[in-house]
Design an enzyme around this catalytic site. Structure first.
Site, PDB file in Angstrom:
ATOM      1  N   GLU A   1      43.335  52.372  35.848  1.00 11.29           N
ATOM      2  CA  GLU A   1      43.032  51.164  36.644  1.00 11.29           C
ATOM      3  C   GLU A   1      44.346  50.425  36.822  1.00 11.29           C
ATOM      4  OE1 GLU A   1      40.352  50.439  38.072  1.00 11.29           O
ATOM      5  OE2 GLU A   1      38.750  51.478  37.017  1.00 11.29           O
TER       6      GLU A   1
ATOM      7  N   CYS B   1      44.208  41.612  38.623  1.00 10.85           N
ATOM      8  CA  CYS B   1      44.477  42.776  39.487  1.00 10.85           C
ATOM      9  C   CYS B   1      43.752  42.641  40.806  1.00 10.85           C
ATOM     10  CB  CYS B   1      44.022  44.041  38.776  1.00 10.85           C
ATOM     11  SG  CYS B   1      42.292  43.984  38.270  1.00 10.85           S
TER      12      CYS B   1
END
Ligand code: NAD
Length: 492
Positions: A248, A284
């Site tokens: 990720e 993010c």
């Protein structure tokens, strides 16, 4: 509130250990205050933790799933009880406002509960009866998982890995970031205490420990959240022993505001501001560049500034009025500043947003007042790089093909958002290259742990959350029982 520095443990095979060398963690709002110390583990200790996980896997892999669920539910209950203390610790070591730290723990618990409720369905063996006989398909644990996590959401990005890995019968060694190791170590200890020794191990450190975790031959899977650059090192380190991987990574998520967006919708504008500045922009999946149709650009900017000035209140994370705290560390402050200065030097206009509640604090801590950048070139670093801090460029666009191209030419594709009339927005969303696209909302406001989350392109490999996020900790095993044991095309 406790101000004594806290000392957290490493955990190897159920044993709580301390090291002579320590990681010191300061409070980003008051850098002179040491919040606590974590062990600075060596490669040797990391190997011991991997060995412990490897040995524990032999029996844990065949343990009863109901027993695993009970243990995880006990841990959930204990984390719930400890939430006030853990949230406070997270806020002090990270710099995120207290409500934000509480929110992170709430999302973590929601996910852990989802994983408990869905694991049986995901790993249930399938029996297929067909014309050639029978086939049993099982979903087995993979082995030792190395989990490596970043500093921005240390608890949720660790529990997102711990819960599905342990519930499906894997064992784990977790390494959090040295920039926020304390609260996640407390949570990991609570969980580890509920499981047999060796099932969940914890080491602290930086790249050296990370290299052992990603190259050791006893590790079967890597679950990594962090920067795209680090992931490239990890892929190389893991290639020797062909490990399974969930990555990720970074993102540069665009928010596209269509011509039919209502600039007078105050709640939508507030959602946009939050999706740019929550956790001081260090998420993010935060909207890191905003493209607005030229026909509404001026009105949008005016209303956006109004909404931002209402919601953004900068100051000490423990002040209940504060919505945006400091940046987590000095390097990040310097990096974000350099992007803003670069844009300004090329002629962009930088507008400060929000209300500073304590000016003295701003000079001492790692604070950066949120800014809006207008007039940047679409290919300036402030637009194409992941800023990971409290700044956002807003740019006009003329037609939808152009804006879709700008969005998709990025090397990243984590999340994105489209704002406007629903049907129109969905039509544009379908053309976007990203793991998730949200309509009229963005970032964590649009996150749903029941559905898979992850990136396309250089934003990642695989998915977390949802049933996919549980299944990613299993290997498919096919057991065939053919009814005709003679193969017709092989001669006697
Ligand atoms: P980072 O890549 O610098 O560090 C992440 C982790 O990797 C840390 O624990 C670090 O100690 C470890 N590490 C460093 N070098 C290593 C090596 N050679 N081998 C193994 N491990 C190593 O990232 P960061 O600065 O902590 O976090 C910010 C980044 O994380 C941003 O790019 C952000 O977008 C990304 N992120 C992505 C998601 C997502 O879900 N896609 C979520 C949060 C953060």
């Amino acid at each position: 509130m406790t101000t004594e520095p806290l000392i957290v443990n490493a955990i190897i095979n159920g044993e709580k250990i301390q090291t002579e060398k320590k990681i010191e963690r300061e409070n980003p709002a008051h850098p002179e205050e040491i919040v606590g110390y974590a062990p600075n583990n060596t490669r040797e200790e990391t190997k011991r933790a991997i060995d412990a996980a490897y040995n524990a896997f032999k029996s844990w892999a065949w343990s009863d799933v109901d027993d695993r669920i009970t243990r995880m539910k006990n841990a959930i209950q204990k984390i719930k009880e400890a939430t006030p203390e853990i949230a406070e610790l997270l806020s002090r070591e990270h710099g995120k406002a207290l409500y934000d730290a509480q929110g992170e723990i709430a999302i973590s618990l929601m996910w852990m509960e989802f994983a408990c409720d869905h694991v049986k369905k995901v790993i249930e063996p399938e029996l297929k009866e067909h014309e050639n006989g029978k086939t049993i398909i099982t979903h087995d644990p993979i082995g030792v998982v190395s989990a490596i996590t970043p500093w921005n959401y240390p608890i949720s990005l660790s529990t997102i890995k711990i819960a599905p890995a342990l519930l499906t019968g894997n064992t784990m060694v977790l390494k959090p970031s040295p920039l926020a190791p304390l609260a996640v170590s407390r949570v990991t200890e609570i969980i580890s205490d509920e499981f047999p020794p060796g099932v969940l191990n914890l080491v602290n450190g930086d790249a050296e420990v990370g290299v052992e975790l990603t190259s050791n031959e006893k590790v079967a899977k890597i679950a990594f959240t962090g920067g795209t650059k680090t992931a490239k090192h990890i892929m190389k380190a893991a290639s020797e022993t062909i490990k399974k991987m969930t990555l990720e990574l970074g993102g540069n998520d665009a928010a596209i505001v269509l011509d039919d967006f209502d600039v007078n919708d105050e709640r939508a504008l507030r959602r946009m501001v939050i999706s740019n500045f929550l956790t001081a922009g260090q998420i993010c999946m935060i909207a890191k560049r905003v493209y607005v149709h030229r026909s509404i650009y001026e009105a949008f900017v005016e209303k956006y500034i109004e909404a931002a000035n209402k919601w953004i209140r900068i100051g000490d994370p423990f002040n209940p009025e504060v919505t945006v705290g400091p940046v987590n560390n000095k390097n990040q402050v310097q990096y974000v500043k350099s992007l803003i200065e670069d844009a300004e030097s090329k002629g962009a206009k930088v507008i400060k947003l929000g209300k500073v509640l304590d000016a003295k604090l701003m000079d001492n801590g790692y604070f950066l007042q949120p800014t809006l950048v207008l007039g940047a070139d679409p290919h300036d670093p402030i637009v194409v790089e992941e800023q990971f801090g409290p700044t956002v460029p807003i740019l006009p666009f003329d037609d939808e093909e152009q804006v879709i191209e700008l969005q998709n030419e990025s090397i990243y594709g984590l999340t994105s958002s489209v704002w406007g009339e629903e049907e129109h927005a969905v039509k544009v969303a379908r053309r976007i290259e990203a793991g998730t696209t949200m309509i009229n909302t963005a970032a964590v406001q649009g996150l749903d742990v029941r559905f898979p989350f992850g990136g396309v392109k250089q934003s990642g490999v695989g998915r977390e959350y949802g049933e996919d996020g549980i299944k990613s900790y299993t290997e498919t095993h096919v057991i065939n029982l053919p009814n005709n044991l003679e193969l017709p095309y092989i001669p006697e």
